[in-house]
Design a protein around this motif. Sequence first.
Motif, PDB file in Angstrom:
ATOM      1  N   UNK A  23       0.808  -1.215   0.000  1.00 50.05           N
ATOM      2  CA  UNK A  23       0.000   0.000   0.000  1.00 50.05           C
ATOM      3  C   UNK A  23       0.843   1.268   0.000  1.00 50.05           C
ATOM      4  N   UNK A  24       2.048   1.209   0.549  1.00 53.01           N
ATOM      5  CA  UNK A  24       2.880   2.416   0.608  1.00 53.01           C
ATOM      6  C   UNK A  24       3.264   2.923  -0.781  1.00 53.01           C
ATOM      7  N   UNK A  25       3.210   2.054  -1.784  1.00 50.66           N
ATOM      8  CA  UNK A  25       3.562   2.455  -3.148  1.00 50.66           C
ATOM      9  C   UNK A  25       2.349   2.860  -3.985  1.00 50.66           C
ATOM     10  N   UNK A  26       1.163   2.863  -3.390  1.00 48.07           N
ATOM     11  CA  UNK A  26      -0.058   3.095  -4.148  1.00 48.07           C
ATOM     12  C   UNK A  26      -0.050   4.426  -4.897  1.00 48.07           C
ATOM     13  N   UNK A  27       0.285   5.499  -4.224  1.00 48.57           N
ATOM     14  CA  UNK A  27       0.209   6.822  -4.848  1.00 48.57           C
ATOM     15  C   UNK A  27       1.141   6.922  -6.047  1.00 48.57           C
ATOM     16  N   UNK A 163     -11.196  -4.380   2.766  1.00 47.43           N
ATOM     17  CA  UNK A 163      -9.827  -4.864   2.960  1.00 47.43           C
ATOM     18  C   UNK A 163      -9.095  -3.987   3.963  1.00 47.43           C
ATOM     19  N   UNK A 164      -8.188  -4.595   4.704  1.00 45.22           N
ATOM     20  CA  UNK A 164      -7.337  -3.843   5.622  1.00 45.22           C
ATOM     21  C   UNK A 164      -6.412  -2.949   4.807  1.00 45.22           C
ATOM     22  N   UNK A 165      -6.033  -1.830   5.363  1.00 43.88           N
ATOM     23  CA  UNK A 165      -5.194  -0.885   4.620  1.00 43.88           C
ATOM     24  C   UNK A 165      -3.864  -1.495   4.198  1.00 43.88           C
ATOM     25  N   UNK A 166      -3.393  -2.504   4.925  1.00 48.35           N
ATOM     26  CA  UNK A 166      -2.113  -3.136   4.600  1.00 48.35           C
ATOM     27  C   UNK A 166      -2.247  -4.315   3.647  1.00 48.35           C
TER      28      UNK A 166
END
Length: 219
Positions: A23-27, A163-166
């Motif tokens: 998720x940290x790479x989403x943006x 879904x969980x954010x992670x």
Amino acid sequence: MSAVAYSPAHAFYEVALFGDFFARDLKSILNRLTLHTESATPMHTREIVFEQIGAQGLIQASSQGDEPVLLRARKELGDGKESGWTLYSYLKPESVRVHPEATVRPWAVCEVLGDALSFASALGYVRRSQIYKRGYAFRRGPLVIQMFQQEQVDPKTSLPIPAHTDTLWEVEVKTATQVDTAAPVAGQMQINTVRSAIDAVLEVQSIMKGLLDLRRQDI
């Protein structure tokens, strides 16, 4: 209830690459895909997987040399408006020796008007699993790029559990429509070939290099 399907002597194929990211790479991935695609829309999809029971399922497994062919049902849920059901199925992907760069697999599609789940049951299939996918869908030429997180199903309500954010994000870069391997009609050029489709998904692989690893999968 009715169904519309194609049963040609030649094969129709899907060409695809797959990847995943945290998720940290989403943006960063969203920004790059948005820059290199023609459109982007939210996606929310319900998918049900069926397997055939009885003797016919055993015959399929034997002919495939592996597990029996699975039947899948898909419904788009975007914008609060449900689409009709699409039934589809894949056969075993072509050998990596034939197509080492991307997954190339026979793909049959059937649009169903009416109760698709009862239709699948009447064909001798039973429900095996169900998931929801929520994320984004992009279009780039002949390709659809789906980027999503899987949502599990509440056993009491049959509704999706956010879904969980992670939760890992999954990416599928694939042909939006079937690739026809039939010989072109005399005087006409065949544009949508397996080779051109592979080139198209490899372009996306190159665009995302260093940010997202897109690869062939034997699935």
